[in-house]
Write an enzyme that holds these catalytic residues in place. Structure first.
Site, mmCIF file in Angstrom:
data_model
loop_
_atom_site.group_PDB
_atom_site.id
_atom_site.type_symbol
_atom_site.label_atom_id
_atom_site.label_comp_id
_atom_site.label_asym_id
_atom_site.label_seq_id
_atom_site.Cartn_x
_atom_site.Cartn_y
_atom_site.Cartn_z
ATOM 1 C CE1 TYR A 278 -28.558 -17.791 -3.810
ATOM 2 C CE2 TYR A 278 -30.215 -18.947 -2.517
ATOM 3 C CZ TYR A 278 -29.881 -18.019 -3.479
ATOM 4 O OH TYR A 278 -30.873 -17.294 -4.107
ATOM 5 N N GLY B 170 -30.403 -20.787 8.675
ATOM 6 C CA GLY B 170 -29.793 -21.995 9.255
ATOM 7 C C GLY B 170 -28.292 -21.792 9.398
ATOM 8 C CG HIS B 171 -25.855 -21.521 5.886
ATOM 9 N ND1 HIS B 171 -26.635 -21.262 4.780
ATOM 10 C CD2 HIS B 171 -25.314 -22.754 5.680
ATOM 11 C CE1 HIS B 171 -26.558 -22.286 3.938
ATOM 12 N NE2 HIS B 171 -25.781 -23.208 4.466
ATOM 13 C CD GLN C 181 -20.298 -31.968 -0.084
ATOM 14 O OE1 GLN C 181 -19.261 -31.683 0.494
ATOM 15 N NE2 GLN C 181 -21.481 -31.673 0.424
ATOM 16 C CD GLN D 161 -29.714 -33.491 14.577
ATOM 17 O OE1 GLN D 161 -28.570 -33.441 15.030
ATOM 18 N NE2 GLN D 161 -30.290 -34.630 14.210
ATOM 19 C CG MET E 25 -34.738 -21.967 6.675
ATOM 20 S SD MET E 25 -34.027 -20.408 7.167
ATOM 21 C CE MET E 25 -35.537 -19.557 7.591
ATOM 22 C CB SER F 117 -28.516 -23.560 -0.291
ATOM 23 O OG SER F 117 -27.818 -23.180 0.867
HETATM 24 P P1 AMP Z 1 -24.679 -26.522 3.505
HETATM 25 O O1 AMP Z 1 -24.251 -25.164 3.055
HETATM 26 O O2 AMP Z 1 -26.050 -26.905 3.070
HETATM 27 O O3 AMP Z 1 -23.630 -27.576 3.236
HETATM 28 O O4 AMP Z 1 -24.784 -26.440 5.098
HETATM 29 C C1 AMP Z 1 -23.722 -25.978 5.876
HETATM 30 C C2 AMP Z 1 -24.037 -26.244 7.314
HETATM 31 O O5 AMP Z 1 -25.254 -25.583 7.674
HETATM 32 C C3 AMP Z 1 -24.245 -27.731 7.611
HETATM 33 O O6 AMP Z 1 -23.662 -28.045 8.873
HETATM 34 C C4 AMP Z 1 -25.744 -27.854 7.670
HETATM 35 O O7 AMP Z 1 -26.198 -28.914 8.479
HETATM 36 C C5 AMP Z 1 -26.135 -26.518 8.268
HETATM 37 N N1 AMP Z 1 -27.527 -26.208 7.927
HETATM 38 C C6 AMP Z 1 -28.082 -26.204 6.690
HETATM 39 N N2 AMP Z 1 -29.404 -25.946 6.774
HETATM 40 C C7 AMP Z 1 -29.689 -25.794 8.085
HETATM 41 C C8 AMP Z 1 -30.885 -25.521 8.817
HETATM 42 N N3 AMP Z 1 -32.057 -25.362 8.215
HETATM 43 N N4 AMP Z 1 -30.802 -25.424 10.164
HETATM 44 C C9 AMP Z 1 -29.600 -25.601 10.803
HETATM 45 N N5 AMP Z 1 -28.448 -25.853 10.165
HETATM 46 C C10 AMP Z 1 -28.481 -25.952 8.824
#
Ligand code: AMP
Length: 290
Positions: free
Chosen positions: A41, A45-46, A70, A157, A193, A195
């Site tokens: 999603y 950020g991703h 998790q 971060q 940001m 998901s």
């Molecule tokens: P997730 O899909 O939420 O597990 O996130 C995957 C990667 O994207 C992880 O390393 C998160 O820390 C990074 N991530 C998620 N949201 C952000 C954001 N707003 N800014 C920077 N990195 C993000």
């Protein structure tokens, strides 16, 4: 910086053996491989992580896996947003070379028994209410490391504790990968940001802006000379409570490198929080240096 203009030849694979052989053929050509682990999603950020990997490496693997180990029993595994087609389009436009989207059975076949656990720093902050969360994270990330064998891996971060835990695992287990942590990407109004933001109703979405507002205000207090940790935490707490719509899990200030408790706001400090709006749990943080 490597230019990102190229014809689309992105591959989408679901099998571990397929990723392994694709990466192996790249390594035989002396190509460097970057890995961006996500739960999909995709948002900006991703994309910031993907962009960094594409510019640092010859070949970028994006993994999309909503990792059941998790999520706790009463957490939002079922509600976690999913849109693989949209993700594939975004990944392709961002220069990803391979998307790895395994099934649960591919990653955890029947009889699966092995877990990786980092102790202590997984028991504070998010680990207090989400017991076993980080065990699921370190297990899946370790598996991805073994499958992809990346030269570099990219994390955000935004998930500060996750980044610290994985850094510790890489160091403790002598894993041969360089970890790069990228800054938090925010919406125009400051909300980090995520998901999960899509699961906020309009009222909660509006209220959730308080999280970044409170963190930035804490930063201003500290820059103006405030070193009393409890006063800073109390201020954030009160700002969030004032919305009348939030349920605070924690607001904490810790040493940014070790996640150890601190007496005073001094040195490099992580101010982190987790707050629920309705059923949606959000996290955010800032690092201040005094
Ligand atoms: P997730 O899909 O939420 O597990 O996130 C995957 C990667 O994207 C992880 O390393 C998160 O820390 C990074 N991530 C998620 N949201 C952000 C954001 N707003 N800014 C920077 N990195 C993000």
């Amino acid at each position: 910086m490597k230019k990102i203009i190229k014809e689309s030849n992105m591959q989408v694979v679901c099998r571990i053996d397929d990723v392994k052989s694709i990466v192996k053929s790249q390594k035989m050509k002396q190509c460097t491989v970057g890995l961006v682990p996500t739960m999909g999603y995709l948002h900006d950020g991703h994309i910031s992580l993907i962009n960094k990997s594409v510019s640092d490496n010859d070949f970028t693997v994006l993994s999309i896996f909503i990792n059941p180990t998790q999520f706790g029993e009463n957490e939002d595994y079922d509600e976690y947003p999913r849109d693989w087609e949209r993700d594939k389009r975004i990944a392709d436009e961002s220069g990803v070379d391979v998307i790895f989207i395994p099934s649960i059975n591919e990653m955890y076949p029947q009889g699966y028994k092995t877990y990786v656990n980092v102790s202590l720093i997984t028991e504070i902050l998010c680990g207090k209410s989400r017991t076993d969360h980080f065990k699921g994270v370190t297990t899946i990330v370790n598996k991805l490391f073994n499958i992809v064998e990346p030269d570099r891996v990219y994390f955000g971060q935004k998930d500060a504790q996750q980044a610290a835990v994985i850094k510790k695992m890489i160091s403790d287990l002598n894993i041969n990968v360089e970890m790069i942590t990228c800054p938090i990407v925010r919406e125009n109004d400051g909300l980090a940001m995520s998901s999960r933001n899509v699961n906020l109703n309009a009222e909660h979405r509006k209220a959730a802006v308080v999280l970044s507002k409170a963190l930035f205000e804490a930063e201003r207090m500290i820059n103006a000379g405030q070193t009393n940790k409890q006063k800073v935490i109390k201020h954030i707490d009160e700002m969030i409570k004032k919305t009348g719509k939030a349920e605070i899990d924690y607001v904490e200030a810790l040493d940014a490198d070790t996640l150890q408790q601190i007496e005073l706001i001094k040195g490099k400090v992580l101010i982190a929080l987790a707050v629920k709006f309705g059923k949606t749990r959000l996290i955010d943080n800032i690092i201040v240096e005094v």
